[in-house]
Design an enzyme around this catalytic site. Structure first.
Site, PDB file in Angstrom:
ATOM      1  N   CYS A  25      15.567 -41.379 -33.622  1.00  0.00           N
ATOM      2  CA  CYS A  25      14.316 -41.348 -34.371  1.00  0.00           C
ATOM      3  C   CYS A  25      14.226 -42.513 -35.357  1.00  0.00           C
ATOM      4  CB  CYS A  25      14.170 -40.030 -35.116  1.00  0.00           C
ATOM      5  SG  CYS A  25      12.617 -39.898 -36.043  1.00  0.00           S
ATOM      6  N   GLY A  70       6.835 -37.200 -37.644  1.00  0.00           N
ATOM      7  CA  GLY A  70       7.348 -35.852 -37.660  1.00  0.00           C
ATOM      8  C   GLY A  70       6.899 -34.979 -36.494  1.00  0.00           C
ATOM      9  N   CYS A 258      -2.214 -50.711 -27.986  1.00  0.00           N
ATOM     10  CA  CYS A 258      -2.119 -51.703 -29.059  1.00  0.00           C
ATOM     11  C   CYS A 258      -1.056 -52.756 -28.795  1.00  0.00           C
ATOM     12  CB  CYS A 258      -1.867 -51.009 -30.396  1.00  0.00           C
ATOM     13  SG  CYS A 258      -0.310 -50.078 -30.490  1.00  0.00           S
ATOM     14  N   CYS A 279       0.697 -49.646 -39.779  1.00  0.00           N
ATOM     15  CA  CYS A 279       1.115 -49.254 -38.436  1.00  0.00           C
ATOM     16  C   CYS A 279       2.243 -48.240 -38.546  1.00  0.00           C
ATOM     17  CB  CYS A 279       1.573 -50.491 -37.659  1.00  0.00           C
ATOM     18  SG  CYS A 279       2.397 -50.177 -36.087  1.00  0.00           S
ATOM     19  N   ASP A 280       2.407 -47.448 -37.506  1.00  0.00           N
ATOM     20  CA  ASP A 280       3.464 -46.445 -37.455  1.00  0.00           C
ATOM     21  C   ASP A 280       4.852 -47.071 -37.543  1.00  0.00           C
ATOM     22  OD1 ASP A 280       4.218 -43.749 -37.289  1.00  0.00           O
ATOM     23  OD2 ASP A 280       4.558 -43.881 -35.140  1.00  0.00           O
ATOM     24  N   CYS A 321       5.667 -68.260 -25.168  1.00  0.00           N
ATOM     25  CA  CYS A 321       4.768 -67.164 -24.797  1.00  0.00           C
ATOM     26  C   CYS A 321       3.400 -67.696 -24.389  1.00  0.00           C
ATOM     27  CB  CYS A 321       4.613 -66.191 -25.960  1.00  0.00           C
ATOM     28  SG  CYS A 321       6.112 -65.277 -26.370  1.00  0.00           S
ATOM     29  N   CYS A 324       3.298 -68.678 -20.843  1.00  0.00           N
ATOM     30  CA  CYS A 324       3.789 -67.684 -19.889  1.00  0.00           C
ATOM     31  C   CYS A 324       2.695 -67.309 -18.881  1.00  0.00           C
ATOM     32  CB  CYS A 324       4.262 -66.437 -20.629  1.00  0.00           C
ATOM     33  SG  CYS A 324       4.868 -65.128 -19.539  1.00  0.00           S
ATOM     34  N   CYS A 330       0.868 -59.064 -21.427  1.00  0.00           N
ATOM     35  CA  CYS A 330       1.834 -58.709 -22.467  1.00  0.00           C
ATOM     36  C   CYS A 330       1.369 -59.073 -23.870  1.00  0.00           C
ATOM     37  CB  CYS A 330       3.157 -59.419 -22.154  1.00  0.00           C
ATOM     38  SG  CYS A 330       4.424 -59.269 -23.427  1.00  0.00           S
TER      39      CYS A 330
END
Length: 379
Positions: A25, A70, A258, A279-280, A321, A324, A330
């Site tokens: 976690c 949670g 996202c 953001c999380d 990138c 690419c 991506c």
């Protein structure tokens, strides 16, 4: 830049409180758990304010509320009954409201499943494959595996007419067994699958990951094996999120997920205390945007701080990138994973780059064939 209708808030009604102690976690410890019981919950006043302001911040016809943790079931059915009542009270004319909930599944019972089904909730359920893989990481606070409880929860959801989306964390324990994992989850009867790669950086280390994290190459091989099985027998029966996102490029559609969007910042977090974060994966002081008690949600979501946070995903892409051939699939993936160095010594390369590039290159002929068929039918 995020449009006013192009966001999804992760609301955490009990913050980081959880009845499990999953070994991998990333969210535990990011915010205080609060009360002596170990469970905190969003107050009725704050819940009402959040729902009202969420409606006011959304310009689209559909307003989606996403309940996360949670473990969001710890908030209890009465909490969500209040949430539904507030939603109906503030629902603007001509709009519709949807609710989604991501759960570890161990608290699901008939009362919960009946409530979720009657109120049209979309449910995401975490299962890491067969018991030996699931129980290696997803354990309760006593150290015991939770597979049997989660399987029972899945079966209850299905009995009440809910086919949950399964979120499978791909980690060092299951990554070498892609077909065993995929076939098990497919045979459960799910229609929607998401494979989430575990990438946890070691504390204090710039580019080292924990032993339970996947390697980039192994994750790419995992996805390729799953794709090959899916394309040979499961097209039209199961939607796998990473494949669905790749196929969006065939129709020149924007990504919905996202991590594959050109810019991010469209999935902020609102905690039980009303704190708002970018953001999380960035619930920290550097990405604190404000609090619902003092700040207006619409203003916070689209202020310069959040806009610049989202734009950095695009502007900080390494030259490697930008050149690419599968960049459009991506777009550098999630900024939290961009902590390695390119062969030319440029920072900001995604830890999972090699694996994603291998996978997207592997499926690119299929995506191009889908596009050719689509264009021919459009003529």
């Amino acid at each position: 830049m995020i449009e006013i209708s192009d966001f999804q808030i992760f609301a955490k009604p009990v913050g980081s409180s959880c009845n499990l102690a999953c070994r991998y976690c990333y969210y535990l410890g990011k915010e205080p758990v609060g009360s002596d019981s170990g469970i905190v919950s969003m107050s009725d006043e704050l819940l009402e304010k959040y729902i009202r302001q969420h409606f006011e911040a959304t310009s689209g016809d559909t307003v989606m509320f996403s309940w996360h943790g949670g473990e969001p079931l710890l908030a209890g059915i009465p909490f969500y009954q209040k949430a539904l009542a507030f939603q109906q009270s503030y629902l603007p004319q001509g709009k519709r409201v949807l609710n989604g909930l991501q759960t570890n599944g161990t608290l699901l019972n008939e009362d919960w499943c009946q409530f979720l089904a009657q109120n049209g909730f979309f449910v995401g359920l975490s299962i890491d494959g067969p018991a030996r893989f699931h129980d290696s990481s997803r354990i309760n606070r006593g150290g015991s595996g939770t597979f049997d409880q989660v399987l029972k929860g899945f079966q209850l959801l299905v009995r009440f007419g809910i086919i949950p989306e399964i979120l499978c964390v791909v980690n060092s324990n299951n990554v070498e067994h892609p077909l065993l994992v995929y076939r098990f989850l497919r045979d459960l009867g799910t229609k929607y699958l998401t494979f989430l790669p575990l990438v946890n950086k070691m504390y204090g280390k710039s580019a080292e990951v924990t032993v339970d994290s996947v390697s980039s190459e192994s994750f790419g091989n995992f996805l390729i094996a799953v794709y090959d099985e899916w394309v040979s027998r499961d097209i039209g029966h199961i939607k796998i999120q990473v494949i669905e996102e790749a196929l969006r490029t065939a129709f020149q559609q924007d990504h919905t997920l996202c991590i594959f969007k050109t810019e991010c910042g469209g999935v902020p977090v609102v905690t039980h205390a009303g704190d708002i974060y970018s953001c999380d994966h960035f619930v920290d002081g550097d990405h604190f945007l404000g609090n619902l008690q003092q700040n207006y949600l619409k203003d916070v979501l689209f202020n310069n701080i959040q806009t610049e946070f989202g734009q950095r995903k695009r502007t900080s892409l390494p030259a490697m990138c930008k050149a690419c051939p599968v960049l459009n699939m991506c777009n550098g993936e999630c900024p939290k994973n961009r902590f390695t160095i390119t062969p030319d010594g440029e920072p900001g390369l995604n830890y999972l780059c090699a694996g994603y590039r291998k996978f997207f290159t592997h499926i690119q002929p299929f995506v191009m064939e889908v596009r050719r068929n689509w264009l021919s039918q459009a003529l």
